[in-house]
Design a protein around this motif. Structure first.
Motif, PDB file in Angstrom:
ATOM      1  N   LYS A 107     -22.524 -20.876 -52.808  1.00  0.00           N
ATOM      2  CA  LYS A 107     -21.610 -21.759 -53.522  1.00  0.00           C
ATOM      3  C   LYS A 107     -20.594 -21.012 -54.379  1.00  0.00           C
ATOM      4  O   LYS A 107     -19.568 -21.584 -54.766  1.00  0.00           O
ATOM      5  CB  LYS A 107     -22.407 -22.744 -54.390  1.00  0.00           C
ATOM      6  N   ILE A 108     -20.867 -19.764 -54.681  1.00  0.00           N
ATOM      7  CA  ILE A 108     -19.946 -19.018 -55.541  1.00  0.00           C
ATOM      8  C   ILE A 108     -18.726 -18.513 -54.772  1.00  0.00           C
ATOM      9  O   ILE A 108     -17.825 -17.905 -55.365  1.00  0.00           O
ATOM     10  CB  ILE A 108     -20.644 -17.823 -56.225  1.00  0.00           C
ATOM     11  N   SER A 109     -18.665 -18.751 -53.453  1.00  0.00           N
ATOM     12  CA  SER A 109     -17.520 -18.301 -52.658  1.00  0.00           C
ATOM     13  C   SER A 109     -17.023 -19.418 -51.754  1.00  0.00           C
ATOM     14  O   SER A 109     -17.816 -20.181 -51.198  1.00  0.00           O
ATOM     15  CB  SER A 109     -17.908 -17.092 -51.793  1.00  0.00           C
ATOM     16  N   ASP A 110     -15.714 -19.503 -51.592  1.00  0.00           N
ATOM     17  CA  ASP A 110     -15.133 -20.426 -50.619  1.00  0.00           C
ATOM     18  C   ASP A 110     -14.275 -19.674 -49.602  1.00  0.00           C
ATOM     19  O   ASP A 110     -13.420 -20.257 -48.933  1.00  0.00           O
ATOM     20  CB  ASP A 110     -14.318 -21.521 -51.311  1.00  0.00           C
ATOM     21  N   GLN A 111     -14.530 -18.347 -49.468  1.00  0.00           N
ATOM     22  CA  GLN A 111     -13.770 -17.530 -48.514  1.00  0.00           C
ATOM     23  C   GLN A 111     -14.707 -16.634 -47.707  1.00  0.00           C
ATOM     24  O   GLN A 111     -14.546 -15.410 -47.650  1.00  0.00           O
ATOM     25  CB  GLN A 111     -12.715 -16.695 -49.245  1.00  0.00           C
ATOM     26  N   ILE A 112     -15.693 -17.236 -47.063  1.00  0.00           N
ATOM     27  CA  ILE A 112     -16.678 -16.477 -46.288  1.00  0.00           C
ATOM     28  C   ILE A 112     -16.145 -16.268 -44.872  1.00  0.00           C
ATOM     29  O   ILE A 112     -15.749 -17.213 -44.200  1.00  0.00           O
ATOM     30  CB  ILE A 112     -18.034 -17.198 -46.290  1.00  0.00           C
ATOM     31  N   ASP A 113     -16.164 -15.031 -44.433  1.00  0.00           N
ATOM     32  CA  ASP A 113     -15.460 -14.618 -43.212  1.00  0.00           C
ATOM     33  C   ASP A 113     -16.416 -13.921 -42.242  1.00  0.00           C
ATOM     34  O   ASP A 113     -17.492 -13.458 -42.617  1.00  0.00           O
ATOM     35  CB  ASP A 113     -14.322 -13.666 -43.604  1.00  0.00           C
ATOM     36  N   TRP A 114     -15.998 -13.826 -40.996  1.00  0.00           N
ATOM     37  CA  TRP A 114     -16.773 -13.186 -39.927  1.00  0.00           C
ATOM     38  C   TRP A 114     -16.197 -11.816 -39.578  1.00  0.00           C
ATOM     39  O   TRP A 114     -14.992 -11.580 -39.694  1.00  0.00           O
ATOM     40  CB  TRP A 114     -16.760 -14.081 -38.687  1.00  0.00           C
ATOM     41  N   GLU A 115     -17.055 -10.899 -39.134  1.00  0.00           N
ATOM     42  CA  GLU A 115     -16.631  -9.581 -38.637  1.00  0.00           C
ATOM     43  C   GLU A 115     -17.702  -9.069 -37.674  1.00  0.00           C
ATOM     44  O   GLU A 115     -18.722  -8.530 -38.115  1.00  0.00           O
ATOM     45  CB  GLU A 115     -16.463  -8.566 -39.776  1.00  0.00           C
ATOM     46  N   VAL A 116     -17.496  -9.199 -36.376  1.00  0.00           N
ATOM     47  CA  VAL A 116     -18.451  -8.658 -35.413  1.00  0.00           C
ATOM     48  C   VAL A 116     -18.329  -7.135 -35.392  1.00  0.00           C
ATOM     49  O   VAL A 116     -17.228  -6.586 -35.478  1.00  0.00           O
ATOM     50  CB  VAL A 116     -18.220  -9.253 -34.003  1.00  0.00           C
ATOM     51  N   GLU A 117     -19.473  -6.445 -35.295  1.00  0.00           N
ATOM     52  CA  GLU A 117     -19.450  -4.981 -35.362  1.00  0.00           C
ATOM     53  C   GLU A 117     -20.518  -4.357 -34.457  1.00  0.00           C
ATOM     54  O   GLU A 117     -21.595  -4.933 -34.252  1.00  0.00           O
ATOM     55  CB  GLU A 117     -19.681  -4.503 -36.802  1.00  0.00           C
ATOM     56  N   LEU A 118     -20.214  -3.178 -33.947  1.00  0.00           N
ATOM     57  CA  LEU A 118     -21.192  -2.333 -33.273  1.00  0.00           C
ATOM     58  C   LEU A 118     -21.999  -1.607 -34.341  1.00  0.00           C
ATOM     59  O   LEU A 118     -21.435  -0.950 -35.218  1.00  0.00           O
ATOM     60  CB  LEU A 118     -20.478  -1.316 -32.380  1.00  0.00           C
ATOM     61  N   ALA A 119     -23.320  -1.760 -34.274  1.00  0.00           N
ATOM     62  CA  ALA A 119     -24.207  -1.094 -35.226  1.00  0.00           C
ATOM     63  C   ALA A 119     -24.851   0.122 -34.577  1.00  0.00           C
ATOM     64  O   ALA A 119     -25.299   0.059 -33.430  1.00  0.00           O
ATOM     65  CB  ALA A 119     -25.278  -2.059 -35.712  1.00  0.00           C
ATOM     66  N   VAL A 120     -24.907   1.207 -35.318  1.00  0.00           N
ATOM     67  CA  VAL A 120     -25.562   2.445 -34.880  1.00  0.00           C
ATOM     68  C   VAL A 120     -26.838   2.609 -35.692  1.00  0.00           C
ATOM     69  O   VAL A 120     -26.820   2.489 -36.923  1.00  0.00           O
ATOM     70  CB  VAL A 120     -24.639   3.663 -35.101  1.00  0.00           C
ATOM     71  N   ILE A 121     -27.951   2.886 -35.015  1.00  0.00           N
ATOM     72  CA  ILE A 121     -29.225   3.100 -35.688  1.00  0.00           C
ATOM     73  C   ILE A 121     -29.564   4.588 -35.632  1.00  0.00           C
ATOM     74  O   ILE A 121     -29.634   5.173 -34.535  1.00  0.00           O
ATOM     75  CB  ILE A 121     -30.364   2.285 -35.035  1.00  0.00           C
ATOM     76  N   ILE A 122     -29.736   5.207 -36.786  1.00  0.00           N
ATOM     77  CA  ILE A 122     -29.999   6.646 -36.855  1.00  0.00           C
ATOM     78  C   ILE A 122     -31.435   6.941 -36.420  1.00  0.00           C
ATOM     79  O   ILE A 122     -32.369   6.227 -36.766  1.00  0.00           O
ATOM     80  CB  ILE A 122     -29.736   7.172 -38.278  1.00  0.00           C
ATOM     81  N   PRO A 138     -33.880   8.345 -40.579  1.00  0.00           N
ATOM     82  CA  PRO A 138     -34.283   7.464 -39.481  1.00  0.00           C
ATOM     83  C   PRO A 138     -34.306   6.000 -39.913  1.00  0.00           C
ATOM     84  O   PRO A 138     -34.837   5.666 -40.970  1.00  0.00           O
ATOM     85  CB  PRO A 138     -35.685   7.962 -39.124  1.00  0.00           C
ATOM     86  N   GLY A 139     -33.703   5.149 -39.099  1.00  0.00           N
ATOM     87  CA  GLY A 139     -33.640   3.730 -39.414  1.00  0.00           C
ATOM     88  C   GLY A 139     -32.414   3.313 -40.191  1.00  0.00           C
ATOM     89  O   GLY A 139     -32.151   2.109 -40.331  1.00  0.00           O
ATOM     90  N   ASP A 140     -31.641   4.255 -40.717  1.00  0.00           N
ATOM     91  CA  ASP A 140     -30.386   3.896 -41.380  1.00  0.00           C
ATOM     92  C   ASP A 140     -29.448   3.229 -40.372  1.00  0.00           C
ATOM     93  O   ASP A 140     -29.460   3.542 -39.183  1.00  0.00           O
ATOM     94  CB  ASP A 140     -29.703   5.127 -41.973  1.00  0.00           C
ATOM     95  N   VAL A 141     -28.632   2.314 -40.883  1.00  0.00           N
ATOM     96  CA  VAL A 141     -27.738   1.527 -40.037  1.00  0.00           C
ATOM     97  C   VAL A 141     -26.290   1.832 -40.412  1.00  0.00           C
ATOM     98  O   VAL A 141     -25.946   1.851 -41.598  1.00  0.00           O
ATOM     99  CB  VAL A 141     -28.011   0.023 -40.208  1.00  0.00           C
ATOM    100  N   ILE A 142     -25.460   2.061 -39.408  1.00  0.00           N
ATOM    101  CA  ILE A 142     -24.025   2.241 -39.626  1.00  0.00           C
ATOM    102  C   ILE A 142     -23.297   1.111 -38.902  1.00  0.00           C
ATOM    103  O   ILE A 142     -23.467   0.927 -37.693  1.00  0.00           O
ATOM    104  CB  ILE A 142     -23.518   3.589 -39.091  1.00  0.00           C
ATOM    105  N   LEU A 143     -22.491   0.341 -39.651  1.00  0.00           N
ATOM    106  CA  LEU A 143     -21.613  -0.657 -39.047  1.00  0.00           C
ATOM    107  C   LEU A 143     -20.242  -0.015 -38.883  1.00  0.00           C
ATOM    108  O   LEU A 143     -19.648   0.457 -39.857  1.00  0.00           O
ATOM    109  CB  LEU A 143     -21.521  -1.912 -39.917  1.00  0.00           C
ATOM    110  N   THR A 144     -19.730   0.001 -37.660  1.00  0.00           N
ATOM    111  CA  THR A 144     -18.612   0.882 -37.316  1.00  0.00           C
ATOM    112  C   THR A 144     -17.229   0.264 -37.471  1.00  0.00           C
ATOM    113  O   THR A 144     -16.227   0.939 -37.243  1.00  0.00           O
ATOM    114  CB  THR A 144     -18.775   1.390 -35.881  1.00  0.00           C
TER     115      THR A 144
END
Length: 315
Positions: free
Chosen positions: A151-166, A270-276
């Motif tokens: 409720k604290i935001s009225d500008q919620i947006d989408w961004e599809v991304e390739l995720a890399v798992i270390i 190991p297990g760290d996530v990178i959104l590219t």
């Protein structure tokens, strides 16, 4: 390339009794190297498995580990899994709850302005250095989990991304061998509250990017031996209308470059996530701007890796 479909359980308050068809894009012998975390009915125990070749079943990997991060940390080889695959117990995919394939990573590292089209839609020059920011691990939700319209935001947006798992500890890594430190790839949504990202919180990204449920991930992590992620179609639709369409070849800074730059000063584990990064078509840069609201359905897909579907719900 053969397209296969199989049912999975959608997670979400109003959706738990429905099925969704999601696509697999490969039918090779290596297709079962898609690692998935799940829960069986009437159980709170998290389990680890791999999808069967047609995706209709999950083969239980509890003999190795019950979570993917621990499995990666153990150094268990893919060959060891393949050697025991035929004897693994199976459960129907439609009978389980699919979870985020990684839980509690130490870091979720993100790269902004990393697609040419995303820069072009803002009339911004391509960056000479990557812009890094982070999301809290508490933002993670499953591939069919709800996205909360806080409720604290009225500008919620989408961004599809390739995720890399270390896949292994990485520090002072060269670009030439950076992929040696990768375990696999997944599909992510970098959900963003643009008002908090751009205009509030002193212009710092953290709150706008890290609200609960703002990082859907999954449906699985596909092992790097199965797929080359360097030129794959990547799309996002909202309520059945395509909003984003690009290719991972649009990345300004590719995966080896990102890993090399980060590890000159930050150790990846190991297990760290990178959104590219995300391609063009985000809501805030449309004319007029568009933002998510309760009841919307977000579908995010990377060919060969998978598809996630998330319903937006009231916060």
């Amino acid at each position: 390339m053969k397209t296969l479909t199989f049912p999975v359980k959608i997670i979400g308050a109003a959706w738990k009794q429905q099925n969704l068809l999601i696509r697999n894009f490969r039918s090779s012998a290596a297709i079962n190297m898609k690692f998935v975390q799940y829960k069986e009915k009437n159980s709170q125990k998290q389990l680890l498995g791999i999808f069967s070749d047609d995706g209709s079943e999950i083969k239980d990997l509890s003999g190795f580990s019950n979570d993917l991060k621990t499995f990666i940390e153990s150094g268990t080889s893919i060959d060891e899994v393949k050697a025991k695959e035929s004897g693994l117990k199976s459960v129907k995919t439609s009978d389980v709850e699919i979870l985020s394939p990684i839980t509690e990573p130490q870091k979720i590292l993100c790269v902004g302005l990393n697609y040419r089209g995303h820069c072009d839609e803002q009339n911004k020059p391509y960056p000479k250095e990557p812009m890094f920011f982070s999301k809290y691990a508490s933002a993670l939700t499953g591939p069919y989990g709800d996205v909360i319209a806080h409720k604290i935001s009225d500008q919620i947006d989408w961004e599809v991304e390739l995720a890399v798992i270390i896949g292994s500890k990485a520090f002072h890594v060269n670009k030439e061998n950076a992929l040696d430190y990768v375990f696999g790839y997944s599909v992510a949504q970098d959900i963003s509250a643009r008002d908090w990202q751009k205009m509030r919180n002193g212009g710092q990204f953290l709150i706008g990017k890290s609200m609960d449920s703002f990082c859907p991930l999954g449906p699985s992590v596909i092992h790097k031996s199965v797929i080359d992620p360097s030129d794959l179609p990547i799309t996002c639709s909202v309520n059945g209308v395509q909003k984003q369409s690009g290719r991972t070849s649009e990345l300004i800074f590719d995966i080896p470059d990102i890993i090399s730059r980060v590890t000159q000063s930050i150790t990846l584990l190991p297990g760290d996530v990178i959104l590219t990064g995300t391609p063009s078509g985000v809501g805030m840069h449309r004319s007029p701007p568009e933002f998510l609201k309760a009841g919307d359905l977000i579908e995010s897909e990377i060919e060969g890796i998978g598809k996630i579907v998330n319903k937006v719900v009231e916060g």
